[in-house]
Write an enzyme that holds these catalytic residues in place. Structure first.
Site, short mmCIF file in Angstrom:
data_model
loop_
_atom_site.label_atom_id
_atom_site.label_comp_id
_atom_site.label_asym_id
_atom_site.label_seq_id
_atom_site.Cartn_x
_atom_site.Cartn_y
_atom_site.Cartn_z
N GLU A 89 4.33 -10.86 14.27
CA GLU A 89 3.67 -11.46 15.44
C GLU A 89 3.98 -12.96 15.50
O GLU A 89 4.32 -13.52 16.54
CB GLU A 89 2.17 -11.20 15.34
N ARG A 125 0.81 -1.22 0.00
CA ARG A 125 0.00 0.00 0.00
C ARG A 125 0.84 1.27 0.00
O ARG A 125 0.39 2.33 -0.43
CB ARG A 125 -1.02 -0.03 1.15
P1 AMP Z 1 3.32 -2.72 11.45
O1 AMP Z 1 4.64 -3.33 11.05
O2 AMP Z 1 2.65 -3.48 12.55
O3 AMP Z 1 3.46 -1.26 11.79
O4 AMP Z 1 2.32 -2.82 10.21
C1 AMP Z 1 2.79 -3.10 8.94
C2 AMP Z 1 1.80 -2.79 7.86
O5 AMP Z 1 0.63 -3.59 8.01
C3 AMP Z 1 1.31 -1.36 7.84
O6 AMP Z 1 2.12 -0.56 7.03
C4 AMP Z 1 -0.06 -1.49 7.23
O7 AMP Z 1 0.02 -1.43 5.82
C5 AMP Z 1 -0.51 -2.85 7.65
N1 AMP Z 1 -1.41 -2.82 8.82
C6 AMP Z 1 -1.12 -3.23 10.08
N2 AMP Z 1 -2.19 -3.13 10.89
C7 AMP Z 1 -3.19 -2.62 10.12
C8 AMP Z 1 -4.56 -2.28 10.36
N3 AMP Z 1 -5.15 -2.45 11.56
N4 AMP Z 1 -5.29 -1.79 9.33
C9 AMP Z 1 -4.72 -1.63 8.11
N5 AMP Z 1 -3.44 -1.93 7.81
C10 AMP Z 1 -2.68 -2.43 8.79
#
Ligand code: AMP
Length: 171
Positions: free
Chosen positions: A96, A59
């Site tokens: 995770e 995205r």
């Molecule tokens: P993170 O590494 O946990 O910060 O998340 C990695 C990617 O997962 C982010 O850049 C988002 O594109 C996607 N992502 C994680 N959680 C969500 C969520 N609740 N809603 C939408 N996209 C998410």
């Protein structure tokens, strides 16, 4: 900013139970909303020294090139494993459950260049922190990390201490 929040669809239990997914496709298809998000994100960096804007698959590939275009810089992709054809630098980071790998072309960033990292959502911050590290492995400087929205309760910002972190919307 509530009108922008109203354009983002929240989908409960996607992609798995307990996750509230912030779906930006409803924002992207709105001509005023998409434009405003790109303009607002870009405006934050008008006086920041930047050489290139980096986007994270998938995205981030929608948002980062639009910001790069608006500011008049080039765009660099960070991709999932084995997608980039030329010499690559890679980083493995914890999810995770298990690990994931992201890659960048070694010649995408020259030593000393200021790199603006753009993605759609800052959640746990694991992805953004890994990409910041990737930039530094190529001796680039992280000029900032910008997001459309940030899930404050996941404290992703703490993994990005020391960097300029900017999100348009907070949840
Ligand atoms: P993170 O590494 O946990 O910060 O998340 C990695 C990617 O997962 C982010 O850049 C988002 O594109 C996607 N992502 C994680 N959680 C969500 C969520 N609740 N809603 C939408 N996209 C998410």
């Amino acid at each position: 900013m509530q009108h922008l929040k109203d354009l983002i669809r929240e989908v409960l239990d996607f992609p798995k139970p307990g996750i509230n997914f912030y779906d930006i496709t409803t924002l992207l298809k709105d001509p005023g909303g998409f434009r405003e998000v790109i303009n607002c994100l870009s405006a934050h960096y008008r006086s920041t020294p930047i050489d290139v804007v980096l986007g994270i698959e998938a995205r981030g590939f929608i948002i980062a090139p639009a910001v790069a275009y608006a500011l008049g810089y080039g765009f660099v992709p960070v991709r999932k494993e084995k997608k980039l054809p030329a010499e690559r630098e890679r980083i493995e980071y914890a999810l995770e459950y298990g690990t994931d790998v992201l890659e960048i072309h070694r010649d995408a960033i020259s030593p000393g260049q200021n790199v603006l990292i753009i993605d759609d959502v800052l959640a746990t911050g694991g992805t953004a922190a890994a990409v910041a590290r990737l930039v530094e492995m190529l001796n680039g400087k992280v000029a900032g990390l910008g997001f459309i929205l940030e899930l404050d309760f996941l404290k992703g910002r703490e993994k990005l201490a020391g960097y300029d972190v900017h999100s348009l919307l907070h949840y």
